[in-house]
Design an enzyme around this catalytic site. Structure first.
Site, PDB file in Angstrom:
ATOM      1  N   ARG A   1     -15.537   3.896   4.077  1.00 41.29           N
ATOM      2  CA  ARG A   1     -16.238   5.059   4.624  1.00 41.29           C
ATOM      3  C   ARG A   1     -15.266   6.229   4.741  1.00 41.29           C
ATOM      4  O   ARG A   1     -15.578   7.351   4.393  1.00 41.29           O
ATOM      5  CB  ARG A   1     -16.787   4.732   6.022  1.00 41.29           C
ATOM      6  N   GLY A   2     -14.066   5.960   5.235  1.00 41.44           N
ATOM      7  CA  GLY A   2     -13.079   7.017   5.481  1.00 41.44           C
ATOM      8  C   GLY A   2     -12.963   7.293   6.965  1.00 41.44           C
ATOM      9  O   GLY A   2     -13.894   7.065   7.736  1.00 41.44           O
TER      10      GLY A   2
ATOM     11  N   LYS B   1     -21.416  -5.969   3.895  1.00 41.84           N
ATOM     12  CA  LYS B   1     -20.633  -5.304   2.833  1.00 41.84           C
ATOM     13  C   LYS B   1     -20.299  -6.303   1.730  1.00 41.84           C
ATOM     14  O   LYS B   1     -20.312  -5.976   0.552  1.00 41.84           O
ATOM     15  CB  LYS B   1     -19.313  -4.738   3.403  1.00 41.84           C
TER      16      LYS B   1
ATOM     17  N   LYS C   1       7.862   3.436   1.388  1.00 39.09           N
ATOM     18  CA  LYS C   1       9.291   3.209   1.691  1.00 39.09           C
ATOM     19  C   LYS C   1       9.816   2.057   0.830  1.00 39.09           C
ATOM     20  O   LYS C   1       9.677   0.876   1.198  1.00 39.09           O
ATOM     21  CB  LYS C   1       9.462   2.855   3.176  1.00 39.09           C
TER      22      LYS C   1
ATOM     23  N   GLU D   1       0.843  -1.200   0.000  1.00 33.86           N
ATOM     24  CA  GLU D   1       0.000   0.000   0.000  1.00 33.86           C
ATOM     25  C   GLU D   1       0.880   1.253   0.000  1.00 33.86           C
ATOM     26  O   GLU D   1       1.862   1.319   0.730  1.00 33.86           O
ATOM     27  CB  GLU D   1      -0.896   0.006   1.245  1.00 33.86           C
TER      28      GLU D   1
ATOM     29  N   THR E   1      -3.986   4.879  -1.344  1.00 35.64           N
ATOM     30  CA  THR E   1      -5.012   5.390  -0.428  1.00 35.64           C
ATOM     31  C   THR E   1      -5.624   6.699  -0.941  1.00 35.64           C
ATOM     32  O   THR E   1      -5.161   7.300  -1.914  1.00 35.64           O
ATOM     33  CB  THR E   1      -4.463   5.599   1.003  1.00 35.64           C
TER      34      THR E   1
ATOM     35  N   GLN F   1       6.660   5.695  15.009  1.00 29.72           N
ATOM     36  CA  GLN F   1       5.509   5.162  14.277  1.00 29.72           C
ATOM     37  C   GLN F   1       4.543   4.428  15.212  1.00 29.72           C
ATOM     38  O   GLN F   1       3.360   4.333  14.915  1.00 29.72           O
ATOM     39  CB  GLN F   1       6.031   4.114  13.280  1.00 29.72           C
TER      40      GLN F   1
ATOM     41  N   ALA G   1      -9.822  11.086   3.306  1.00 30.40           N
ATOM     42  CA  ALA G   1     -11.254  11.257   3.610  1.00 30.40           C
ATOM     43  C   ALA G   1     -11.644  12.673   3.211  1.00 30.40           C
ATOM     44  O   ALA G   1     -10.901  13.616   3.449  1.00 30.40           O
ATOM     45  CB  ALA G   1     -11.495  11.027   5.092  1.00 30.40           C
TER      46      ALA G   1
HETATM   47  P1  FAD Z   1     -17.729   1.044   7.683  1.00 36.91           P
HETATM   48  O1  FAD Z   1     -17.780  -0.286   7.048  1.00 36.91           O
HETATM   49  O2  FAD Z   1     -18.769   2.018   7.337  1.00 36.91           O
HETATM   50  O3  FAD Z   1     -17.606   0.829   9.242  1.00 36.91           O
HETATM   51  C1  FAD Z   1     -17.399   1.929  10.124  1.00 36.91           C
HETATM   52  C2  FAD Z   1     -18.133   1.689  11.444  1.00 36.91           C
HETATM   53  O4  FAD Z   1     -19.546   1.677  11.212  1.00 36.91           O
HETATM   54  C3  FAD Z   1     -17.825   0.346  12.111  1.00 36.91           C
HETATM   55  O5  FAD Z   1     -17.854   0.547  13.498  1.00 36.91           O
HETATM   56  C4  FAD Z   1     -18.970  -0.561  11.680  1.00 36.91           C
HETATM   57  O6  FAD Z   1     -19.223  -1.588  12.634  1.00 36.91           O
HETATM   58  C5  FAD Z   1     -20.124   0.419  11.600  1.00 36.91           C
HETATM   59  N1  FAD Z   1     -21.077   0.085  10.547  1.00 36.91           N
HETATM   60  C6  FAD Z   1     -20.809  -0.430   9.320  1.00 36.91           C
HETATM   61  N2  FAD Z   1     -21.947  -0.576   8.609  1.00 36.91           N
HETATM   62  C7  FAD Z   1     -22.951  -0.133   9.401  1.00 36.91           C
HETATM   63  C8  FAD Z   1     -24.348  -0.022   9.226  1.00 36.91           C
HETATM   64  N3  FAD Z   1     -24.938  -0.424   8.097  1.00 36.91           N
HETATM   65  N4  FAD Z   1     -25.079   0.499  10.255  1.00 36.91           N
HETATM   66  C9  FAD Z   1     -24.513   0.898  11.410  1.00 36.91           C
HETATM   67  N5  FAD Z   1     -23.165   0.804  11.626  1.00 36.91           N
HETATM   68  C10 FAD Z   1     -22.404   0.300  10.639  1.00 36.91           C
HETATM   69  N6  FAD Z   1      -9.214   5.735   5.397  1.00 36.91           N
HETATM   70  C11 FAD Z   1      -9.077   6.749   4.505  1.00 36.91           C
HETATM   71  O7  FAD Z   1      -9.494   7.871   4.790  1.00 36.91           O
HETATM   72  N7  FAD Z   1      -8.484   6.544   3.279  1.00 36.91           N
HETATM   73  C12 FAD Z   1      -8.026   5.325   2.898  1.00 36.91           C
HETATM   74  O8  FAD Z   1      -7.507   5.178   1.794  1.00 36.91           O
HETATM   75  C13 FAD Z   1      -8.157   4.220   3.818  1.00 36.91           C
HETATM   76  N8  FAD Z   1      -7.734   2.969   3.492  1.00 36.91           N
HETATM   77  C14 FAD Z   1      -7.957   1.926   4.362  1.00 36.91           C
HETATM   78  C15 FAD Z   1      -7.590   0.623   3.997  1.00 36.91           C
HETATM   79  C16 FAD Z   1      -7.810  -0.446   4.860  1.00 36.91           C
HETATM   80  C17 FAD Z   1      -7.412  -1.840   4.441  1.00 36.91           C
HETATM   81  C18 FAD Z   1      -8.401  -0.231   6.134  1.00 36.91           C
HETATM   82  C19 FAD Z   1      -8.628  -1.364   7.086  1.00 36.91           C
HETATM   83  C20 FAD Z   1      -8.769   1.066   6.514  1.00 36.91           C
HETATM   84  C21 FAD Z   1      -8.557   2.139   5.632  1.00 36.91           C
HETATM   85  N9  FAD Z   1      -8.940   3.443   5.968  1.00 36.91           N
HETATM   86  C22 FAD Z   1      -8.777   4.479   5.079  1.00 36.91           C
HETATM   87  C23 FAD Z   1      -9.515   3.711   7.280  1.00 36.91           C
HETATM   88  C24 FAD Z   1     -11.057   3.590   7.259  1.00 36.91           C
HETATM   89  O9  FAD Z   1     -11.585   4.605   6.440  1.00 36.91           O
HETATM   90  C25 FAD Z   1     -11.538   3.734   8.699  1.00 36.91           C
HETATM   91  O10 FAD Z   1     -11.163   2.618   9.446  1.00 36.91           O
HETATM   92  C26 FAD Z   1     -12.995   4.082   8.879  1.00 36.91           C
HETATM   93  O11 FAD Z   1     -13.160   4.492  10.229  1.00 36.91           O
HETATM   94  C27 FAD Z   1     -13.975   2.953   8.610  1.00 36.91           C
HETATM   95  O12 FAD Z   1     -14.045   2.628   7.282  1.00 36.91           O
HETATM   96  P2  FAD Z   1     -14.910   1.371   6.780  1.00 36.91           P
HETATM   97  O13 FAD Z   1     -14.891   1.432   5.315  1.00 36.91           O
HETATM   98  O14 FAD Z   1     -14.468   0.153   7.449  1.00 36.91           O
HETATM   99  O15 FAD Z   1     -16.352   1.817   7.346  1.00 36.91           O
END
Ligand code: FAD
Length: 303
Positions: free
Chosen positions: A107-108, A167, A274, A17, A48, A214, A51
């Site tokens: 979601r972000g 999802k 890196k 990544e 990435t 880190q 958000a």
């Molecule tokens: P969701 O799936 O929406 O989950 C977020 C929260 O909401 C969880 O607590 C979940 O239990 C809850 N939830 C999910 N669906 C529902 C529903 N239908 N009703 C009620 N609650 C629900 N962030 C960035 O900004 N840019 C990036 O490029 C980025 N890349 C990432 C890559 C990876 C592999 C990972 C693991 C994370 C990354 N993130 C990134 C961070 C990520 O955006 C955050 O962890 C964010 O807080 C949650 O994103 P999600 O897509 O998992 O959200």
């Protein structure tokens, strides 16, 4: 090339990544770093996305550049939190016109400004809405995020797992985990998610910690558990940069080998732009990557 085809190949592989620059002035140096990583020919690279979409332009530019120049499949991240439906549709349309086939639907992160905001008027609340939109918009291979130690906002792991399953049912082809430092937590998660009937590939996310600074940031962001074995290593070498880097890479390599040995075929490494770290890890695994998987299958996997 679709990433799901890479994953279904069942050869032991690694993906990296990278992140786009926050400012235009850093674009060239970031582009160079990502190209050096691409030149190692990992299975794929993910890029990435900030958000709110601040660095979106660079995400697509870097993903396209790596794919076109190095023939490495790329996965462009896309977030939806606080973005309008029009903005998201515009990004999806940009992806289509650039021939981007693989999208990580997220979601972000909620930045401090977003955390206190009134979310009721937002067009998107959760990643699942973006997964659905991408599925309807075109023939994308879609990835989504998952959390072996629960998402930090969740209070109930079963509910968190059910949202992940939803999802996948909405159209995610594979899942990538938040960083894990203790493989047993990942295996525990795998049992639970497979038991719920989620059969798509799950890529463990491994973060090589190469300097002591880190650590705090990584833990704050992920809420991940840090095993004593890793803490001891930071205590011993944290103030010796070269030793810390070597130890951090060795720890990550050890985790990756253990994952391969336990039936996981692709590991996603948070390489943090890196190239030297990516190169050392690839070198450590040079006789392992490309081998057929060990033949062990996780419950519910059919091939
Ligand atoms: P969701 O799936 O929406 O989950 C977020 C929260 O909401 C969880 O607590 C979940 O239990 C809850 N939830 C999910 N669906 C529902 C529903 N239908 N009703 C009620 N609650 C629900 N962030 C960035 O900004 N840019 C990036 O490029 C980025 N890349 C990432 C890559 C990876 C592999 C990972 C693991 C994370 C990354 N993130 C990134 C961070 C990520 O955006 C955050 O962890 C964010 O807080 C949650 O994103 P999600 O897509 O998992 O959200």
């Amino acid at each position: 090339m679709k990433i799901i085809d890479v994953l279904n190949d069942k050869k032991l592989s690694i993906s990296f990544e990278v992140f786009p620059p926050k400012m235009e002035t850093n674009f060239e140096s970031v582009k160079m770093a990502t190209e050096e990583i691409a030149a190692l020919h990992p299975a794929f690279m993910s890029v990435t996305y900030g958000a709110g979409g601040g660095t979106s332009k660079y995400t697509l530019e870097i993903a396209k550049n790596i794919r076109d120049k190095y023939d490495v499949p790329t996965l462009a991240h896309l977030t939806c939190v606080s973005s309008s439906r029009d903005t998201v549709r515009e990004r999806i349309s940009d992806m289509k016109s650039l021939g981007i086939e693989n999208v990580m639907a997220l979601r972000g992160d909620l930045t401090p400004e977003l955390e206190g905001a009134d979310r009721s008027s937002w067009d998107y609340q959760h990643a699942i809405e973006l997964v659905r939109e991408l599925r309807e918009a075109g023939d994308f291979c879609i990835g989504a995020a998952c959390y072996p130690e629960m998402h930090p906002e969740s209070t109930n792991q079963r509910q968190d797992l059910i949202y992940i399953k939803e999802k996948v049912e909405a159209g995610a082809d594979f899942l990538t985990t938040q960083m894990v430092f203790d493989n047993s937590l990942f295996y525990n998660f795998m049992y639970k998610i497979r038991d719920l009937g989620v059969t798509v590939p799950v890529l463990p996310g491994i973060m090589p910690i190469t300097n002591a600074n880190q650590v705090e940031k990584a833990l704050k962001l992920s809420g991940a558990f840090m095993p004593l074995r890793f803490k001891s290593l930071v205590d011993a070498f944290g103030d010796k940069p070269e030793a810390m880097k070597q130890a951090g890479i060795a720890y990550a390599t050890d985790q990756i080998i253990d994952l391969y040995a336990n039936g996981i075929t692709n590991v996603h490494v948070y390489s943090m732009n890196k190239p030297d770290v990516a190169e050392t890890i690839m070198g450590n695994l040079s006789d392992i990557i490309g081998e057929r998987s060990v033949g062990f299958r996780w419950i519910g996997e059919d091939n």
